[in-house]
Write an enzyme that holds these catalytic residues in place. Sequence first.
Site, PDB file in Angstrom:
ATOM      1  N   GLU A  49       0.862  -1.174   0.000  1.00 52.38           N
ATOM      2  CA  GLU A  49       0.000   0.000   0.000  1.00 52.38           C
ATOM      3  C   GLU A  49       0.900   1.226   0.000  1.00 52.38           C
ATOM      4  OE1 GLU A  49      -2.691  -0.010   3.283  1.00 52.38           O
ATOM      5  OE2 GLU A  49      -3.641  -1.886   2.704  1.00 52.38           O
ATOM      6  N   ASP A  60      -6.034   9.077   9.706  1.00 51.33           N
ATOM      7  CA  ASP A  60      -4.678   8.731  10.093  1.00 51.33           C
ATOM      8  C   ASP A  60      -4.249   9.395  11.392  1.00 51.33           C
ATOM      9  OD1 ASP A  60      -3.872   7.058   7.833  1.00 51.33           O
ATOM     10  OD2 ASP A  60      -4.202   8.874   6.658  1.00 51.33           O
ATOM     11  N   TYR A 175     -10.574  -4.606   3.598  1.00 48.40           N
ATOM     12  CA  TYR A 175      -9.651  -4.137   4.625  1.00 48.40           C
ATOM     13  C   TYR A 175     -10.457  -3.927   5.898  1.00 48.40           C
ATOM     14  CZ  TYR A 175      -5.801  -1.240   6.566  1.00 48.40           C
ATOM     15  OH  TYR A 175      -4.782  -0.717   7.335  1.00 48.40           O
TER      16      TYR A 175
END
Length: 263
Positions: A49, A60, A175
């Site tokens: 990734e 994040d 994911y």
Amino acid sequence: MTRIDDTFARLNAAGKKAFVTYVMAADPDYDTSLEIVKGLPAAGVDIIELGLPFTDPMADGATIQLAGQRALEGGMTLKKTLQMVSDFREGDAETPIVIMGYYNPIYSHGVDAFLADAKEAGVDGLIVVDLPPEEDSELCIPAQNAGVNFIRLATPTTDAKRLPKVLQNTSGFVYYVSITGITGAAEAQASDVAPEVARMKESTDLPIIVGFGVKTPETAEAIAGVADGTVVGSAIVQKIADGESPAEVLAFVKSLADGAHRA
């Protein structure tokens, strides 16, 4: 069949789990980043990734936010991120690369132009954190039509009502975000992840790869043991932030890969 599909077929035939890594493109600089990315497959990484630097990375934590800032301050752009993929492809035609980021830079570039450029560069999949299934016509469906996997995130709050919508146009793999929160915030627990993976497998044949909160070889092994593989990002990005050499970073990656592949 994409490179991602081929990779999972190969791993499945060998009875192995997938090890996936995340690094930010051009952190700490283009050349060092490219050296690390080129070294990931030999360190045991099955899928890469590659983070697309963005000014407002809402999903994040501080480690990856700062990596993005360093990359942007160094002049990294979407075009240069795709150039890094092209540079990687000069020596590796097999390892899948997934671009992970946010929609704004892609929208600014133009979806059709981006998909054409990404495909030419050798991109295999996209994870676009801020595009929900309700916006599939924006990028997800055009990406699928272009032969680029669109990989969706599922989380601990993705309930039985929401899950079918999340899975609707997903391809490549799912994911699963192991914790409620941002990247690097807490450590993933296999005992929490296992029933969630089992629940999702009732609704999809796609591989389930678990990320967020995987920081050690032991955790990588435990998480991969209850899923189809695991992702490590922040722990690797922190090594880069600490100024470790590419060889040191890749040695750490190998220890994580060995853990995941023991599962």
